[in-house]
Design a protein around this motif. Structure first.
Motif, mmCIF file in Angstrom:
data_model
loop_
_atom_site.group_PDB
_atom_site.id
_atom_site.type_symbol
_atom_site.label_atom_id
_atom_site.label_comp_id
_atom_site.label_asym_id
_atom_site.label_seq_id
_atom_site.Cartn_x
_atom_site.Cartn_y
_atom_site.Cartn_z
ATOM 1 N N GLY A 203 0.753 -1.275 -0.074
ATOM 2 C CA GLY A 203 -0.044 0.104 -0.006
ATOM 3 C C GLY A 203 0.948 1.150 -0.072
ATOM 4 N N THR A 204 2.234 1.251 -0.297
ATOM 5 C CA THR A 204 3.070 2.481 -0.363
ATOM 6 C C THR A 204 3.148 2.773 -1.926
ATOM 7 O OG1 THR A 204 5.021 0.985 -0.664
ATOM 8 C CG2 THR A 204 4.260 1.558 1.528
ATOM 9 N N LEU A 205 3.494 4.118 -2.096
ATOM 10 C CA LEU A 205 3.827 4.744 -3.189
ATOM 11 C C LEU A 205 5.105 3.870 -4.017
ATOM 12 C CD1 LEU A 205 3.837 8.311 -2.492
ATOM 13 C CD2 LEU A 205 1.761 7.061 -3.796
ATOM 14 N N PRO A 206 4.997 3.798 -5.412
ATOM 15 C CA PRO A 206 6.101 3.037 -6.016
ATOM 16 C C PRO A 206 7.463 4.148 -5.788
ATOM 17 C CG PRO A 206 4.689 4.040 -7.707
ATOM 18 C CD PRO A 206 4.165 4.299 -6.076
ATOM 19 N N ASP A 207 8.661 3.149 -5.743
ATOM 20 C CA ASP A 207 9.637 3.979 -5.505
ATOM 21 C C ASP A 207 9.907 4.821 -6.931
ATOM 22 O OD1 ASP A 207 10.358 2.511 -3.467
ATOM 23 O OD2 ASP A 207 11.919 1.080 -4.038
ATOM 24 N N ARG A 208 10.478 5.912 -6.706
ATOM 25 C CA ARG A 208 10.772 6.789 -7.828
ATOM 26 C C ARG A 208 11.990 7.269 -7.974
ATOM 27 N NH1 ARG A 208 7.176 8.508 -4.356
ATOM 28 N NH2 ARG A 208 7.888 10.498 -3.933
ATOM 29 N N ILE A 209 12.434 7.717 -9.454
ATOM 30 C CA ILE A 209 13.940 8.348 -9.381
ATOM 31 C C ILE A 209 13.381 9.364 -10.160
ATOM 32 C CG2 ILE A 209 16.098 8.125 -10.893
ATOM 33 C CD1 ILE A 209 15.980 5.089 -10.299
ATOM 34 N N HIS A 210 14.003 10.696 -9.730
ATOM 35 C CA HIS A 210 13.680 11.766 -10.405
ATOM 36 C C HIS A 210 15.255 12.293 -10.886
ATOM 37 C CE1 HIS A 210 9.734 12.735 -8.743
ATOM 38 N NE2 HIS A 210 10.149 12.029 -7.494
ATOM 39 N N LEU A 211 15.202 12.630 -12.268
ATOM 40 C CA LEU A 211 16.010 13.301 -12.920
ATOM 41 C C LEU A 211 15.850 14.793 -13.106
ATOM 42 C CD1 LEU A 211 17.299 10.558 -15.646
ATOM 43 C CD2 LEU A 211 18.071 11.169 -13.165
ATOM 44 N N TYR A 212 16.732 15.606 -12.824
ATOM 45 C CA TYR A 212 16.182 17.260 -12.695
ATOM 46 C C TYR A 212 17.095 17.601 -13.960
ATOM 47 C CZ TYR A 212 14.348 16.061 -8.284
ATOM 48 O OH TYR A 212 13.781 15.645 -7.459
ATOM 49 N N ARG A 213 16.368 18.150 -15.033
ATOM 50 C CA ARG A 213 16.863 18.590 -16.321
ATOM 51 C C ARG A 213 17.776 19.671 -16.153
ATOM 52 N NH1 ARG A 213 14.851 22.123 -20.086
ATOM 53 N NH2 ARG A 213 15.517 21.742 -22.184
ATOM 54 N N GLN A 214 17.080 20.739 -15.592
ATOM 55 C CA GLN A 214 18.234 21.778 -15.625
ATOM 56 C C GLN A 214 19.408 21.706 -15.078
ATOM 57 O OE1 GLN A 214 17.625 24.806 -17.107
ATOM 58 N NE2 GLN A 214 15.939 24.140 -17.934
ATOM 59 N N ALA A 215 19.526 21.155 -13.720
ATOM 60 C CA ALA A 215 20.867 20.781 -13.088
ATOM 61 C C ALA A 215 21.845 19.701 -14.262
ATOM 62 C CB ALA A 215 20.659 19.899 -11.817
ATOM 63 N N ILE A 216 21.098 19.005 -14.760
ATOM 64 C CA ILE A 216 21.874 17.980 -15.612
ATOM 65 C C ILE A 216 22.579 18.808 -16.764
ATOM 66 C CG2 ILE A 216 21.861 16.162 -17.266
ATOM 67 C CD1 ILE A 216 19.812 14.724 -15.408
ATOM 68 N N LEU A 217 21.643 19.723 -17.358
ATOM 69 C CA LEU A 217 22.201 20.610 -18.436
ATOM 70 C C LEU A 217 23.334 21.365 -17.979
ATOM 71 C CD1 LEU A 217 18.821 21.678 -20.257
ATOM 72 C CD2 LEU A 217 20.476 19.617 -20.807
ATOM 73 N N ALA A 218 23.217 22.056 -16.788
ATOM 74 C CA ALA A 218 24.227 23.019 -16.189
ATOM 75 C C ALA A 218 25.578 22.277 -16.077
ATOM 76 C CB ALA A 218 23.649 23.485 -14.882
ATOM 77 N N GLU A 219 25.429 21.004 -15.567
ATOM 78 C CA GLU A 219 26.775 20.338 -15.331
ATOM 79 C C GLU A 219 27.142 19.902 -16.566
ATOM 80 O OE1 GLU A 219 27.982 16.023 -13.327
ATOM 81 O OE2 GLU A 219 26.371 17.409 -12.286
ATOM 82 N N TRP A 220 26.422 19.439 -17.597
ATOM 83 C CA TRP A 220 26.758 19.260 -19.038
ATOM 84 C C TRP A 220 27.663 20.302 -19.695
ATOM 85 C CZ3 TRP A 220 23.480 20.136 -23.636
ATOM 86 C CH2 TRP A 220 23.970 19.663 -24.811
ATOM 87 N N CYS A 221 26.959 21.773 -19.486
ATOM 88 C CA CYS A 221 27.863 22.597 -20.157
ATOM 89 C C CYS A 221 28.849 23.001 -19.273
ATOM 90 C CB CYS A 221 26.807 23.748 -20.016
ATOM 91 S SG CYS A 221 25.499 23.710 -21.058
ATOM 92 N N GLU A 222 28.958 22.939 -17.989
ATOM 93 C CA GLU A 222 30.067 23.068 -17.247
ATOM 94 C C GLU A 222 31.144 22.140 -17.422
ATOM 95 O OE1 GLU A 222 30.857 23.002 -12.513
ATOM 96 O OE2 GLU A 222 29.264 24.186 -12.925
ATOM 97 N N THR A 223 30.877 20.911 -17.403
ATOM 98 C CA THR A 223 32.084 19.942 -17.523
ATOM 99 C C THR A 223 32.558 19.672 -18.782
ATOM 100 O OG1 THR A 223 30.450 17.875 -17.394
ATOM 101 C CG2 THR A 223 31.348 19.113 -15.133
ATOM 102 N N GLY A 224 31.512 19.655 -19.868
ATOM 103 C CA GLY A 224 31.704 19.087 -21.304
ATOM 104 C C GLY A 224 31.628 17.601 -21.100
#
Length: 139
Positions: free
Chosen positions: A79-100
């Protein structure tokens, strides 16, 4: 290092496709434990999530696992909610731009990291595993 033109920022569907492809490549013994885990791509973490984690800025969080690690479960868990994985687009894009770092490598890394929490690994456990892989000369 000369920066290449990164082009148009990928949308949430593109990031989700990379994450799902990452999950599809996992060995069967891991993948079979992920069938009920919900994967979502959000623009950024909300204020409540950031506060709960002691973070000040949404770009500080690229992903988050919500749920109970499989090793901590019991037969009484229902009776619990399913486990969830959240990916956060803006933070991923910022890291992508910052690190290459290549976007598919970055999204795969964040996805695998959150899956590690599903299996009960701590951040320290995962860093140790990554370091041991680096010491072996593999990615």
């Amino acid at each position: 290092m000369e920066r290449q033109d990164l082009g148009t920022a990928p949308d949430a569907a593109a990031i989700e496709a990379i994450a799902r492809a990452t999950i599809a490549r996992l060995p069967a013994q891991f993948a079979r434990h992920l069938g009920d885990v919900v994967l979502t791509v959000d623009e950024e973490a909300d204020a409540e999530t950031l506060a709960a984690l002691g973070l000040d800025h949404p770009l500080d969080l690229t992903g988050l696992y919500h749920g109970r690690p499989i090793g901590d479960r019991s037969v009484g868990d229902f009776g619990t909610l399913p486990d969830r994985i959240h990916l956060y687009r803006q933070a991923i894009l910022a890291e992508w731009c910052e690190t290459g770092v290549r976007l598919d490598d970055l999204v795969a890394h964040v996805t695998i990291h959150e899956i590690g929490h599903h299996f009960g690994l701590s951040d320290d456990d995962m860093h140790a595993l990554e370091d041991s892989q680096d010491d072996m000369g593999t990615d």
